[in-house]
Design a protein around this motif. Structure first.
Motif, PDB file in Angstrom:
ATOM      1  N   TYR A 141       0.822  -1.412   0.295  1.00 37.07           N
ATOM      2  CA  TYR A 141       0.006  -0.256   0.051  1.00 37.07           C
ATOM      3  C   TYR A 141       1.271   1.419   0.132  1.00 37.07           C
ATOM      4  O   TYR A 141       1.522   1.594   0.750  1.00 37.07           O
ATOM      5  CB  TYR A 141      -0.938  -0.232   1.221  1.00 37.07           C
ATOM      6  N   ARG A 142       1.143   1.595  -1.355  1.00 42.93           N
ATOM      7  CA  ARG A 142       2.112   3.050  -1.266  1.00 42.93           C
ATOM      8  C   ARG A 142       2.194   4.178  -0.689  1.00 42.93           C
ATOM      9  O   ARG A 142       3.227   4.445  -0.394  1.00 42.93           O
ATOM     10  CB  ARG A 142       2.285   3.024  -2.711  1.00 42.93           C
ATOM     11  N   PRO A 143       0.303   4.796  -0.443  1.00 35.93           N
ATOM     12  CA  PRO A 143       0.345   6.468   0.421  1.00 35.93           C
ATOM     13  C   PRO A 143       0.995   6.125   1.746  1.00 35.93           C
ATOM     14  O   PRO A 143       1.453   6.703   2.759  1.00 35.93           O
ATOM     15  CB  PRO A 143      -0.594   6.450   0.277  1.00 35.93           C
ATOM     16  N   CYS A 144       1.593   4.392   2.748  1.00 32.02           N
ATOM     17  CA  CYS A 144       2.036   4.303   4.038  1.00 32.02           C
ATOM     18  C   CYS A 144       2.794   4.280   4.319  1.00 32.02           C
ATOM     19  O   CYS A 144       3.122   3.260   3.412  1.00 32.02           O
ATOM     20  CB  CYS A 144       0.164   3.652   3.980  1.00 32.02           C
TER      21      CYS A 144
END
Ligand code: ZN
Lengths: 205, 292
Positions: A141-144
């Protein structure tokens, strides 16, 4: 890079590796994911000569997501030392043959790579010298960047397409839940699974 | 002019009904004609349609009779001179001109609608009272605030939240640009004009702080959009300080972006996105699709 969880998908008796990958592909595409290329994570392990005292193992891993880096993890009896270097490290290992010899077959996970909104999903077939061993599903999960922030969200996503076989978090993440996630953490997860596969296949190291 | 329009409409109606005849002829007998006596039913349908055509044809004739001969030649203005054009390739210019005329006409119509809608909307961000000069003087403008006053307001807000760090820079003369880090969840760049929030860009942890590029991640692009809505919502020309403080309080609620599930459906993800909306009053998290 965002928080990543690597999960071993259980094999069913009547399903081959490619069939399992196809089955998971269908599920993930039904959710709206789009295939974006392929990926590959490989691992070579080198063992120190017995004449040089207690045995040490160096695992050298590559991840197609970080193509310019070489990851290595040195295991001694007491501790493990991770190191990220550039491509020259491979050449250095070749020069080290008098100290570290390569005894164990290469193990790798490769397959299709999908993107779904901000998620990146990789369906890998694990092989030891071309022999199929199992399926590893990687979800990033790239944004976090902090694991403790998105545990619930990741679990929901994983259970959403892998089913209830997803229960606990990877062991190596559990003691660094509040730290910023690093590419090395993904490598550590792959190594843990790879060593497991090797153990089951009867390889030492 | 009225007559001309009526005639054109009746021609249109006639063409429609003729089209209908051919349509039902091409389809032949359909299932909805039933089993019994379907031939007669089909014939009577065709007959009905033919009657409609004759009826419409009469309308056209009547409308044409109502038209009067245009008095003298039509005045086409400057386009008259187009006929004197001798280069081959420019002779098609007339139709293009008509087309662009139609476009301008449409734009005029649309902008009229837009202006009517916008004038009902209360999201005016500056004073444009055409009224007395006397009133204008009494209003405090949120645009003209000294940099020190802006600094004081922002540092007061900064002290209020200990998991939100802010730093002010002034790359554009006196107007402040605020960089906000909200825990390790997200970052934002907020551009001020005086004490008025003029622009917000939300990005992920570790992405570059700049005003001009969007975030790589879909979730932060969505939150940028929502922040714009909130900045307009909280804007208050008479209480600029309160507006900034309310906006920042609202913005601070994104600290639980990835950890708190949606208040309505109870799950974290909807369409692979976390709850990207925060209620403006209660600050509760909602998915874009769940907020209503
Ligand atoms: Zn929801």
């Amino acid at each position: 890079m965002g928080v990543t969880i690597l999960h071993q998908f259980p094999m069913l008796e009547n399903r081959t590796g490619p069939q399992t990958i196809e089955f998971l592909t269908k599920r993930i595409v039904a959710l709206g994911a789009v295939q974006m290329g392929q990926f590959l994570v490989d691992c070579d392990s080198y063992i120190s000569m017995p004449s040089l005292g207690p045995q040490r193992t160096v695992h050298v891993l590559h991840n197609s997501e970080q193509p310019a880096s070489v990851f290595s993890i040195l295991e001694t009896n007491t501790k493990t030392i991770p190191l990220v270097a550039d491509g020259l490290f491979d050449l250095l290992m070749l020069k080290m043959t008098p100290i570290y010899t390569k005894k164990v077959a290469k193990i790798e996970s490769k397959g299709p790579r999908f993107e779904l909104a901000d998620f990146c999903i990789k369906l890998g077939s694990v092989t030891i010298s071309q022999n199929f061993k199992g399926v590893l599903v990687e979800v990033e999960y790239r944004p976090c960047v902090v694991p403790s922030n998105c545990v619930g969200l990741m679990r929901e996503f994983l259970q959403g397409f892998l089913g209830s076989c997803v229960q606990s978090l990877p062991a190596c993440l559990q003691n660094k839940m509040d730290e910023v996630y690093q590419p090395m953490d993904t490598i550590q997860q792959y190594l843990d699974h790879f060593l497991n596969f090797r153990k089951m296949a009867g390889y030492s190291g | 002019m009225e007559n001309l329009y009526a005639a054109l409409t009746s021609v249109k109606v006639l063409r429609c009904s003729v089209g209908q005849i051919f349509n039902s002829l091409a389809n032949g007998i359909r299932a909805d004609h039933g089993e019994e006596g379907r031939d007669t039913k089909f014939l009577s349908e065709i007959e009905e349609l033919l009657n409609a055509v004759t009826h419409h044809l009469r309308d056209v004739e009547q409308a044409v009779n109502n038209l009067s001969q245009p008095p003298g030649p039509l005045t086409l203005g400057n386009t008259n001179f187009l006929s004197q054009e001798c280069t081959q390739e420019r002779q098609a210019l007339y139709s293009q001109l008509v087309l662009s005329y139609k476009w301008t006409d449409k734009i005029h119509e649309y902008s009229n609608h837009a202006a009517a809608l916008l004038s009902q909307n209360s999201l005016k961000r500056s004073y444009m009272n055409p009224g007395s000069a006397k009133r204008r003087r009494t209003q405090t403008s949120s645009h003209n605030v000294s940099p020190q006053a802006v600094d004081t307001v922002i540092s007061a807000i900064d002290r209020q939240f200990n998991d939100m760090t802010m730093s002010i820079s002034r790359p554009f003369a006196t107007n402040a640009v605020l960089q906000v880090s909200l825990g390790r969840v997200l970052q934002a760049v907020i551009a001020f004009k005086g004490l008025m929030i003029e622009w917000v860009v939300v990005k992920g942890y570790g992405e570059a702080f700049d005003l001009w590029t969007d975030s790589r991640h879909k979730v932060f692009r969505k939150i940028t959009e929502n922040s714009h809505a909130a900045m307009l919502h909280f804007y208050s020309p008479t209480l600029p300080e309160l507006a900034v403080r309310s906006f920042m309080t609202w913005f601070h609620s994104y600290i639980t972006l990835f950890s708190e599930p949606c208040k309505k459906c109870g799950s974290h993800l909807h369409c692979a996105l976390p709850p990207t909306w925060r209620d403006l009053r209660t600050l509760e998290p909602f998915h874009e699709e769940c907020k209503l």
